[in-house]
Design an enzyme around this catalytic site. Structure first.
Site, PDB file in Angstrom:
ATOM      1  N   LYS A  32       0.824  -1.223   0.000  1.00  9.98           N
ATOM      2  CA  LYS A  32       0.000   0.000   0.000  1.00  9.98           C
ATOM      3  C   LYS A  32       0.849   1.260   0.000  1.00  9.98           C
ATOM      4  O   LYS A  32       0.468   2.256  -0.612  1.00  9.98           O
ATOM      5  CB  LYS A  32      -1.048   0.004   1.114  1.00  9.98           C
ATOM      6  CG  LYS A  32      -0.520  -0.200   2.516  1.00  9.98           C
ATOM      7  CD  LYS A  32      -1.690  -0.424   3.463  1.00  9.98           C
ATOM      8  CE  LYS A  32      -1.251  -0.455   4.914  1.00  9.98           C
ATOM      9  NZ  LYS A  32      -0.108  -1.336   5.225  1.00  9.98           N
ATOM     10  N   ARG A  79      -6.997   1.873  11.547  1.00  9.26           N
ATOM     11  CA  ARG A  79      -6.667   0.451  11.710  1.00  9.26           C
ATOM     12  C   ARG A  79      -7.604  -0.221  12.700  1.00  9.26           C
ATOM     13  O   ARG A  79      -7.486  -1.421  12.927  1.00  9.26           O
ATOM     14  CB  ARG A  79      -5.242   0.351  12.269  1.00  9.26           C
ATOM     15  CG  ARG A  79      -4.176  -0.083  11.268  1.00  9.26           C
ATOM     16  CD  ARG A  79      -2.871  -0.051  12.030  1.00  9.26           C
ATOM     17  NE  ARG A  79      -1.787  -0.800  11.490  1.00  9.26           N
ATOM     18  CZ  ARG A  79      -0.832  -0.296  10.709  1.00  9.26           C
ATOM     19  NH1 ARG A  79      -0.889   0.939  10.281  1.00  9.26           N
ATOM     20  NH2 ARG A  79       0.186  -1.047  10.352  1.00  9.26           N
ATOM     21  N   ARG A 103      11.813  -6.984   2.344  1.00 10.98           N
ATOM     22  CA  ARG A 103      11.872  -5.576   2.757  1.00 10.98           C
ATOM     23  C   ARG A 103      12.810  -5.394   3.956  1.00 10.98           C
ATOM     24  O   ARG A 103      13.483  -4.366   4.078  1.00 10.98           O
ATOM     25  CB  ARG A 103      10.453  -5.094   3.109  1.00 10.98           C
ATOM     26  CG  ARG A 103      10.362  -3.597   3.309  1.00 10.98           C
ATOM     27  CD  ARG A 103       8.921  -3.134   3.404  1.00 10.98           C
ATOM     28  NE  ARG A 103       8.341  -3.408   4.710  1.00 10.98           N
ATOM     29  CZ  ARG A 103       7.067  -3.103   5.026  1.00 10.98           C
ATOM     30  NH1 ARG A 103       6.257  -2.573   4.150  1.00 10.98           N
ATOM     31  NH2 ARG A 103       6.617  -3.361   6.239  1.00 10.98           N
ATOM     32  N   ARG A 137      13.907  -2.152   8.426  1.00  7.85           N
ATOM     33  CA  ARG A 137      12.949  -1.853   9.495  1.00  7.85           C
ATOM     34  C   ARG A 137      13.005  -2.928  10.562  1.00  7.85           C
ATOM     35  O   ARG A 137      12.903  -4.111  10.264  1.00  7.85           O
ATOM     36  CB  ARG A 137      11.533  -1.811   8.904  1.00  7.85           C
ATOM     37  CG  ARG A 137      11.098  -0.436   8.514  1.00  7.85           C
ATOM     38  CD  ARG A 137       9.739  -0.470   7.861  1.00  7.85           C
ATOM     39  NE  ARG A 137       8.692  -1.001   8.749  1.00  7.85           N
ATOM     40  CZ  ARG A 137       7.396  -0.939   8.460  1.00  7.85           C
ATOM     41  NH1 ARG A 137       6.992  -0.383   7.341  1.00  7.85           N
ATOM     42  NH2 ARG A 137       6.508  -1.432   9.299  1.00  7.85           N
ATOM     43  N   ARG A 178       1.801  -8.631  13.901  1.00  7.39           N
ATOM     44  CA  ARG A 178       1.226  -7.543  13.091  1.00  7.39           C
ATOM     45  C   ARG A 178       0.136  -8.077  12.168  1.00  7.39           C
ATOM     46  O   ARG A 178      -0.925  -7.464  12.019  1.00  7.39           O
ATOM     47  CB  ARG A 178       2.339  -6.858  12.275  1.00  7.39           C
ATOM     48  CG  ARG A 178       3.219  -5.956  13.145  1.00  7.39           C
ATOM     49  CD  ARG A 178       4.590  -5.756  12.551  1.00  7.39           C
ATOM     50  NE  ARG A 178       4.567  -5.025  11.305  1.00  7.39           N
ATOM     51  CZ  ARG A 178       5.520  -5.141  10.363  1.00  7.39           C
ATOM     52  NH1 ARG A 178       6.532  -5.985  10.540  1.00  7.39           N
ATOM     53  NH2 ARG A 178       5.456  -4.420   9.277  1.00  7.39           N
TER      54      ARG A 178
HETATM   55  P1  AMP Z   1       3.146   0.506   9.296  1.00  6.22           P
HETATM   56  O1  AMP Z   1       4.341   1.186   8.731  1.00  6.22           O
HETATM   57  O2  AMP Z   1       1.844   1.069   8.779  1.00  6.22           O
HETATM   58  O3  AMP Z   1       3.207  -0.989   9.162  1.00  6.22           O
HETATM   59  O4  AMP Z   1       3.135   0.821  10.864  1.00  6.22           O
HETATM   60  C1  AMP Z   1       4.204   0.431  11.702  1.00  6.22           C
HETATM   61  C2  AMP Z   1       3.718   0.358  13.144  1.00  6.22           C
HETATM   62  O5  AMP Z   1       3.258   1.652  13.561  1.00  6.22           O
HETATM   63  C3  AMP Z   1       2.532  -0.567  13.384  1.00  6.22           C
HETATM   64  O6  AMP Z   1       2.942  -1.920  13.566  1.00  6.22           O
HETATM   65  C4  AMP Z   1       1.945   0.032  14.649  1.00  6.22           C
HETATM   66  O7  AMP Z   1       2.707  -0.306  15.779  1.00  6.22           O
HETATM   67  C5  AMP Z   1       2.115   1.523  14.417  1.00  6.22           C
HETATM   68  N1  AMP Z   1       0.949   2.118  13.733  1.00  6.22           N
HETATM   69  C6  AMP Z   1       0.921   2.718  12.496  1.00  6.22           C
HETATM   70  N2  AMP Z   1      -0.305   3.160  12.199  1.00  6.22           N
HETATM   71  C7  AMP Z   1      -1.090   2.839  13.266  1.00  6.22           C
HETATM   72  C8  AMP Z   1      -2.474   3.008  13.562  1.00  6.22           C
HETATM   73  N3  AMP Z   1      -3.319   3.589  12.680  1.00  6.22           N
HETATM   74  N4  AMP Z   1      -2.924   2.567  14.761  1.00  6.22           N
HETATM   75  C9  AMP Z   1      -2.106   1.978  15.643  1.00  6.22           C
HETATM   76  N5  AMP Z   1      -0.804   1.765  15.423  1.00  6.22           N
HETATM   77  C10 AMP Z   1      -0.281   2.190  14.249  1.00  6.22           C
END
Ligand code: AMP
Length: 188
Positions: free
Chosen positions: A14, A89, A128, A134, A146
């Protein structure tokens, strides 16, 4: 304004597609994960709080995320629009988003879901991990957590947007440009 939401499990692509769309339509790409990683890297108060959850693959509490997103969106009201990547989310985040958008007299145009099978997600996340480094992509237990939380907390949000007739599913397997063209067909 053209305001979009991108849904997809970790590794669904995404971020890649949201960046391409943002460029094409001159929209602001809002990745809550990227914002949180920047806060963490700068050791801000928010970053220090968020890191505890992110390192375990847990979700950062709704109230922290909602406040953070509202601050960003309220600064974009005179712009073309935005793409939310990684937010909402949870159901409470979706409800809070709608009430903030109503307050600013704007709305979401389309909600796009990039559908990718779990085995492919895991394969992409380990690739990745090597490329982007990361921390949360390097540990298989964190990846599993996750994906589990995505199934438990984020998938139920789909119904919220189906009920609003905004939910559009796109196959997220294939080449990047093909997927992008499918997205364009849907939103045009
Ligand atoms: P992402 O890069 O979108 O995979 O986000 C990395 C991490 O950030 C996630 O595993 C969560 O710990 C936190 N995170 C990002 N967006 C959210 C959200 N909308 N609600 C809660 N945690 C978030």
């Amino acid at each position: 304004m053209k305001n979009l939401i991108f849904f997809g499990a970790p590794g669904a692509g995404k971020g890649t597609q949201a960046k391409k769309l943002a460029e094409k339509f001159n929209l602001k790409h809002i990745s809550t994960g990227d914002v949180l990683r920047a806060e963490t890297a700068n050791d801000t108060e928010l970053g220090v709080k968020a890191k505890v959850f992110m390192s375990k693959g847990e979700l950062v509490p709704d109230e922290i995320i909602i406040g953070m997103v509202e601050k960003i969106i309220s600064g974009l009201l005179d712009k073309n629009g935005f793409i939310l990547d990684g937010f909402p989310r949870t159901n409470p985040q979706a409800v809070a988003l709608d009430s903030m958008l109503e307050k600013y007299h704007i709305s979401i145009s389309d909600v796009l879901f990039l559908d990718v099978p779990k085995e492919e997600l895991i394969r992409r996340l380990s690739l990745r991990a090597d490329i982007e480094g990361r921390e949360d992509d390097k540990n298989s237990a964190v990846i599993e957590n996750r994906i589990k939380l995505y199934q438990q907390k984020t998938k139920p949000v789909f119904e919220y947007y189906s009920n609003q007739n905004k939910f559009r599913k796109i196959t997220g397997v294939g080449n990047i440009d093909e997927i992008f063209n499918n997205i364009l067909t849907i939103i045009n």
